[in-house]
Design a protein around this motif. Structure first.
Motif, PDB file in Angstrom:
ATOM      1  N   GLN B  22       0.837  -1.207   0.000  1.00  0.00           N
ATOM      2  CA  GLN B  22       0.000   0.000   0.000  1.00  0.00           C
ATOM      3  C   GLN B  22       0.870   1.255   0.000  1.00  0.00           C
ATOM      4  O   GLN B  22       0.644   2.182  -0.786  1.00  0.00           O
ATOM      5  N   TYR B  23       1.892   1.270   0.854  1.00  0.00           N
ATOM      6  CA  TYR B  23       2.763   2.438   0.941  1.00  0.00           C
ATOM      7  C   TYR B  23       3.521   2.646  -0.363  1.00  0.00           C
ATOM      8  O   TYR B  23       3.613   3.768  -0.865  1.00  0.00           O
ATOM      9  N   ALA B  26       1.330   4.062  -3.071  1.00  0.00           N
ATOM     10  CA  ALA B  26       1.043   5.477  -2.838  1.00  0.00           C
ATOM     11  C   ALA B  26       2.271   6.313  -3.198  1.00  0.00           C
ATOM     12  O   ALA B  26       2.158   7.365  -3.839  1.00  0.00           O
ATOM     13  N   LEU B 127      -0.149   6.583   3.246  1.00  0.00           N
ATOM     14  CA  LEU B 127       1.208   6.213   3.639  1.00  0.00           C
ATOM     15  C   LEU B 127       1.651   7.186   4.719  1.00  0.00           C
ATOM     16  O   LEU B 127       1.079   8.261   4.850  1.00  0.00           O
TER      17      LEU B 127
END
Ligand SMILES: Nc1ncnc2c1ncn2[C@@H]1O[C@H](COP(=O)(O)OP(=O)(O)OP(=O)(O)O)[C@@H](O)[C@H]1O
Ligand SMILES: [Mg+2]
Lengths: 313, 287
Positions: B22-23, B26, B127
């Motif tokens: 996810q981070y 982003a 993030l």
């Protein structure tokens, strides 16, 4: 409960110590359209900022969809959509790109992002303006773009801070339509406002907040019913020295549920009854009745009843 | 478009992924957005990068040498032999690297914090907020590297007497350029988050020009040996290590600091400025 706020407190230390939020407890159920109604400086924006990970609370806890916003802000943001009080559209990108990049930030593939962007543009009637830059948009349109962008990643909760501030009546109604449509999609909406009409029209439940505290919380209908009156008579009196006697007399009149002094004269909460107006005028005349306004009870009345102040003061 | 007019709830929801994925998505999204915006402003970017070194080179290494007695008027010419251009090449690259950091991070940040508050939109990405700041540094570093690559041919071909360059150690050059570029980004972040948005115009006079002139850009550090206090004083200036590093990597025939010292000091400057910059960024965006 999708939004759980427990004992929330925010103190701004500084030359002047400001307690912006003073112990708020709040629960919002999934799918609800929840309103925080309060005057300027009540602590609405501060509450929203903490819920959306933009500010750290001094004390208390906020959970969005079960995720603690202080402990894991980056995870919590997945479930949160925000439209802040001011326009935060990316000025270097077009409307299309604003939504498209937002999708990419939230892990969409390019194809998914493009698809979602087209869908949102159509849903919010923005397709013709897709290539415009934010600086070319009217306030109402910019607000719509912000809402579209805020829900692009399919958040569970959408926070709207003063969504109708600065909008003309027509745009405001368009915005209300858009917000109601979100509920159909199953998004929980929390909005702040200081327009009581907006809270009344739009929200399933309303919390009235002032000085960082929740005064009451219920459905708009229940809040209005709690007044126990349908009409508010505000009397503007010329001679105010013996107003207390007038308040006492009026309090005994059938149909009047309460009367209180204000800095201009007297305020009366009453049921709609024939002949009441004449009776009030007659009673007030010796005190130099200058003016009389009659309003239906509204959330504003609830606020006045609770604080003795006007929402706009 | 009509088939899209109804909001379709069936469209793919964002896939449930681990935090790290996810981070990084982003982060990639943010980087892509910056690239995209830069591409749209490519022409102003190139002009901005070229103008300062071009004029400098033109006047000092082309016009003055063509004047009668020009060499005598040029104070550093004697020290560098005929090739003042050899001194300037790494120095101007260092200025371009440093200046890109300011232009890519400090100026936009000042605007986003001050007038438009657009930064909110990126701070709300899924993030950690510090990663948003790091993305700024990385993207700025990319611009710095492009700027250095643009300045090199200018600094080589414009002077009447071409500089003497010799890259003996390519990995060292690469490390110096990358470290210098990241440091420049971190410097930009620190300035952009410390200076009040209304005062951002002042930083040119108060920060950029002093650190350039006292950054061993127009003279090698070793040449300061007769002004001891200055030679020691400029050691706090990160630009010194950028120019000396490039000198050691590209024009090693001139006197320069030992490479190990340069790399150490660049790393120290990078860590310090990144820490300061992130701290300032967090303080600005989280209430
Ligand atoms: N960063 C800050 N530093 C110090 N005080 C602050 C800060 N932000 C808000 N406050 C104070 O906290 C109180 C609550 O502010 P807040 O913005 O939450 O009110 P609000 O209900 O959103 O009002 P409005 O309707 O004007 O938007 C105010 O008294 C305000 O002055
Ligand atoms: Mg507010």
């Amino acid at each position: 409960m999708i939004v759980e706020i427990k004992g929330l407190q925010k103190v701004y230390e500084g030359k002047q110590r400001v307690v912006a939020v003073d112990g708020i407890d709040l629960n919002v159920a999934e799918g609800e359209l929840y309103g925080l109604l309060g005057p300027n400086g009540a602590g609405k924006t501060t509450t929203i900022s903490i819920c959306t990970t933009r500010a750290l609370p001094t004390a208390g806890q906020v959970k969005i969809a079960g995720v603690d916003v202080v402990a894991s802000p980056a995870i919590a943001r997945r479930g949160i959509g925000v439209v802040p009080q001011y326009n935060t559209l990316d000025r270097s990108c077009t409307i299309f790109e604003n939504i498209h990049f937002h999708c990419l930030y939230f892990g969409f593939s390019r194809a998914e992002a493009t698809h979602r962007t087209h869908q949102l543009l159509a849903q919010f009637h923005l397709t013709e303006r897709a290539d415009a830059y934010p600086s070319q948009l009217s306030g109402g349109l910019a607000q719509r773009v912000q809402i579209a962008r805020a829900i692009a990643h399919r958040p569970k909760v959408l926070f709207l801070d003063e969504p109708s501030a600065g909008l003309d009546p027509q745009s405001r109604i368009a915005m209300w339509e858009a917000v109601r449509a979100l509920r159909e999609e199953g998004i929980t909406v929390v909005l702040t406002t200081h327009y009581m009409e907006e809270a009344d029209e739009l929200c399933d439940r309303v919390a009235i907040i002032d000085h960082g505290r929740i005064l009451v919380e219920d459905t708009p209908a229940a809040l209005k019913a709690s007044i126990g009156a349908e009409k508010v008579y505000s009397l503007d009196l010329h001679r105010r020295e013996e107003v207390a006697t007038l308040v006492e007399t009026l309090g005994k009149v059938a149909g009047i549920s309460a009367a209180e002094t204000t800095d201009k004269g007297v305020r009366i909460f009453a049921h709609s009854a024939d002949g009441l107006l004449a009776e009030i005028v007659q009673a007030a005349n010796p005190y130099g009745l200058r003016d009389l306004t009659i309003t239906e009870t509204s959330l504003e009345t609830v606020f006045i009843r609770l604080t003795g102040r006007d929402l706009r003061e | 478009m009509t088939q899209l007019a109804n909001p379709s709830r069936t469209a793919a929801a964002p896939p449930q992924t681990t935090a790290l994925v996810q981070y990084s998505r982003a982060f990639a999204g943010l980087f892509l957005r910056d690239l995209f915006v830069l591409r749209r402003e490519l022409f102003p970017f190139v002009i901005r990068v070229c103008m300062n070194p071009l004029l400098f080179l033109f006047v000092f290494t082309y016009v003055i040498p063509h004047m009668n007695g020009g060499a005598a008027m040029n104070p550093t010419a004697a020290m560098a032999g005929n090739a003042f251009s050899t001194v300037l090449l790494p120095g101007l690259m260092a200025v371009a690297i440093m200046f890109s950091g300011i232009a890519a991070v400090a100026l936009p940040l000042a605007q986003e914090f001050g007038v438009t508050r657009e930064i909110d939109d990126r701070v709300m990405c899924p993030l950690p907020v510090a990663a948003v700041a790091i993305e700024k540094i990385c993207f700025s570093a990319l611009q710095s590297m492009v700027a250095a690559a643009i300045v090199y041919p200018l600094a080589y071909y414009v002077p009447a007497v071409h500089p003497t360059t010799h890259v003996g150690n390519w990995p060292f050059l690469l490390v110096v350029v990358v470290l210098a570029s990241l440091t420049a980004g971190a410097l930009g972040l620190t300035i952009g988050t410390t200076v009040k948005p209304q005062q951002i115009g002042l930083i040119f006079g108060v920060v950029v020009i002093p650190i350039t002139f006292l950054g061993c850009v127009y003279y090698p550090w070793a040449a300061l040996t007769h002004i001891r206090w200055l030679q020691v004083g400029v050691l706090v200036n990160p630009i010194v290590y950028m120019s000396e590093g490039l000198r050691a990597a590209i024009t090693p025939s001139l006197p320069h600091m030992p490479p190990a010292l340069i790399l150490t000091m660049l790393t120290v400057a990078l860590c310090l400025l990144t820490w300061l910059g992130i701290r300032g960024f967090l303080r600005r965006v989280i209430g």
